[in-house]
Write an enzyme that holds these catalytic residues in place. Structure first.
Site, PDB file in Angstrom:
ATOM      1  N   HIS A  74      -0.933  -2.689  -4.491  1.00 29.32           N
ATOM      2  CA  HIS A  74      -0.431  -3.653  -5.477  1.00 29.32           C
ATOM      3  C   HIS A  74      -0.463  -3.130  -6.916  1.00 29.32           C
ATOM      4  CE1 HIS A  74       0.107  -6.518  -2.378  1.00 29.32           C
ATOM      5  NE2 HIS A  74      -1.056  -7.130  -2.392  1.00 29.32           N
ATOM      6  N   ASP A  91      -1.348  -9.463   8.757  1.00 35.22           N
ATOM      7  CA  ASP A  91      -1.248  -8.822   7.442  1.00 35.22           C
ATOM      8  C   ASP A  91      -0.268  -7.664   7.622  1.00 35.22           C
ATOM      9  OD1 ASP A  91      -1.569  -7.993   4.868  1.00 35.22           O
ATOM     10  OD2 ASP A  91      -3.728  -7.612   4.984  1.00 35.22           O
ATOM     11  N   GLU A 104       5.240 -12.487   1.306  1.00 34.13           N
ATOM     12  CA  GLU A 104       5.643 -11.667   0.164  1.00 34.13           C
ATOM     13  C   GLU A 104       6.899 -10.881   0.515  1.00 34.13           C
ATOM     14  OE1 GLU A 104       2.049  -9.200  -0.440  1.00 34.13           O
ATOM     15  OE2 GLU A 104       1.158 -10.737   0.801  1.00 34.13           O
ATOM     16  N   ARG A 111       0.798  -1.237   0.000  1.00 37.10           N
ATOM     17  CA  ARG A 111       0.000   0.000   0.000  1.00 37.10           C
ATOM     18  C   ARG A 111       0.828   1.283   0.000  1.00 37.10           C
ATOM     19  NH1 ARG A 111      -2.828  -3.958   2.509  1.00 37.10           N
ATOM     20  NH2 ARG A 111      -5.042  -4.064   2.008  1.00 37.10           N
ATOM     21  N   HIS A 146       3.219 -13.060  -5.371  1.00 42.46           N
ATOM     22  CA  HIS A 146       2.113 -13.146  -4.407  1.00 42.46           C
ATOM     23  C   HIS A 146       1.502 -14.552  -4.341  1.00 42.46           C
ATOM     24  CE1 HIS A 146      -1.150 -11.814  -1.873  1.00 42.46           C
ATOM     25  NE2 HIS A 146      -0.828 -10.550  -1.994  1.00 42.46           N
TER      26      HIS A 146
HETATM   27  C1  GLA Z   1      -1.634  -8.419   0.409  1.00 42.44           C
HETATM   28  C2  GLA Z   1      -2.127  -7.396   1.367  1.00 42.44           C
HETATM   29  C3  GLA Z   1      -3.468  -7.789   1.903  1.00 42.44           C
HETATM   30  C4  GLA Z   1      -4.432  -8.096   0.780  1.00 42.44           C
HETATM   31  C5  GLA Z   1      -3.837  -9.122  -0.147  1.00 42.44           C
HETATM   32  C6  GLA Z   1      -4.672  -9.341  -1.364  1.00 42.44           C
HETATM   33  O1  GLA Z   1      -1.179  -9.531   1.040  1.00 42.44           O
HETATM   34  O2  GLA Z   1      -1.230  -7.196   2.429  1.00 42.44           O
HETATM   35  O3  GLA Z   1      -3.975  -6.765   2.726  1.00 42.44           O
HETATM   36  O4  GLA Z   1      -4.719  -6.914   0.091  1.00 42.44           O
HETATM   37  O5  GLA Z   1      -2.582  -8.705  -0.595  1.00 42.44           O
HETATM   38  O6  GLA Z   1      -5.977  -9.662  -1.050  1.00 42.44           O
END
Ligand code: GLA
Length: 368
Positions: A120, A266, A332, A95, A194
């Site tokens: 992304h 996350d 990731e 982000r 990803h």
């Molecule tokens: C990444 C982001 C998550 C989400 C996924 C896709 O991992 O960190 O918040 O947006 O991609 O769904």
């Protein structure tokens, strides 16, 4: 924890690269699929659409191969996908706050495609591009070289960016991913793969029983919109401490502000390393039942650990099995989110005349 590569003698397979058509996108672009079958018994298939890794077959101790990554059977499903399953992500993985940043005195506005933030690469990121793919064999290694040109102004980013990604599968069960890029104007760049993993097999259940170890003493806490606050916080004494092996689910339900904000894990973990840009172990993941494992090495400063909190079972995956809540996890490798607005984070700005380079290796193993 000791481990070894899958035993080729138990997994007799025909090694080589297969190339086949995989349909045409809604807007008429032809897509191909490449299947790399290595003597290790690890077989991966890759699409020119999004550079997607569609499947990763990994044998267990008895030689039984299982597909350990989430995906779809058809191109139309990949075109609709909003979870970035298996895809190459760019120009900026993760982000950027409000999709805004300034660079060399100019303000830029990117697509705001996730709750007011940029995520992304935008509404049509590298995951929706059809890449040019050239297969190669180098000694016993099987590989694919993927290229994509992102034009000046793409999703709001400055400069023409030329991107090259190679997937290289070794006879040792390693998949090495090399990212490189050049530009004709300064631009943020943060590239990642990803893939979602479920080492018991895609569609087999949730990943809460997987055992994870992360080589990270700090992580980036986030605000309610999943943008890092700028703090690099110690994991010590928190559910974010994976410095020794822990099951993914052991603490995910704890009443912790950060777990609550993200609906699980996350977050970007700040990798401990002795030298910047050196390939170093970042993560070890194990399914305790099958004993399949992945060791992830990277040159990147961070790794986003995401527990599939947005998967909700409404979208069907391979074999018609829905992608249920937390049925896969992503690790990731990347720079930190929102770096263009955080001067204290490692820089993600690529300048003309220089080359962006990064490497990530997934080593698929069977633990003893
Ligand atoms: C990444 C982001 C998550 C989400 C996924 C896709 O991992 O960190 O918040 O947006 O991609 O769904």
């Amino acid at each position: 924890m000791s481990s070894r590569s899958p035993d080729p003698n138990r997994t007799a397979s025909t090694s080589g690269i297969r190339r086949e058509p995989f349909g045409t996108t809604a807007d008429g672009r032809a897509v191909e699929r490449f299947t790399l079958a290595s003597a290790s018994g690890v077989t991966i298939s890759v699409l020119s659409f999004g550079g997607v890794i569609q499947s990763i077959l990994v044998p267990d101790r008895s030689g039984k191969p299982v597909d350990v990554t989430l995906g779809y059977d058809t191109l139309a499903e990949y075109e609709k996908d909003k979870s970035y399953l298996g895809a190459l992500v760019g120009r900026y993985a993760n982000r950027i706050r409000a999709g805004r940043f300034s660079l060399d005195g100019r303000d830029f506005t990117l697509a705001q495609n996730a709750g007011g933030n940029h995520l992304h690469g935008g509404t049509r990121g590298f995951n929706k591009a059809v890449w040019t793919v050239e297969p190669f064999e180098d000694g016993d290694d099987l590989g694919l070289a993927l290229q994509h040109v992102s034009p000046d102004g793409d999703e709001g980013y400055p400069g023409t960016l030329r991107v090259r990604v190679t997937y290289r599968l070794t006879t040792n069960g390693e998949l090495a991913i090399d990212f490189s890029a050049t530009t004709d104007a300064a631009t943020p760049v943060n590239l990642t793969q990803h893939a979602y993993f479920n080492l018991a097999g895609s569609g087999s259940g949730d990943i809460l029983g997987h055992v994870l170890e992360l080589n990270a003493s700090r992580f980036t806490p986030v605000d309610a919109t999943l943008i890092p606050t700028g703090e690099l916080r110690s994991v010590r004494g928190t559910p974010f401490d994976f410095s020794t092996p822990e099951t993914v689910g052991a603490r995910i339900g704890e009443d912790d502000e950060q777990l609550r904000l993200a609906g699980g894990y996350d977050h970007t973990f700040v990798l401990d390393r002795s030298a910047a840009n050196e390939l170093a172990l970042a993560a070890r993941l194990t399914d305790p039942t099958s004993r399949r494992g992945i060791d992830i090495y990277t040159t990147e400063p961070g790794i986003q650990f995401y527990t599939g909190n947005f998967l909700d079972g409404t979208v069907m995956g391979k074999g018609g099995v829905p992608h249920r809540y937390r049925s896969g996890l992503a690790l990731e490798t990347q720079h930190f989110p929102n770096s263009p607005n955080e001067p204290a984070f490692p820089s993600t700005i690529l300048h003309p005349g220089t080359e962006h380079r990064s490497r990530t290796v997934y080593h698929f193993v069977v633990r003893d």
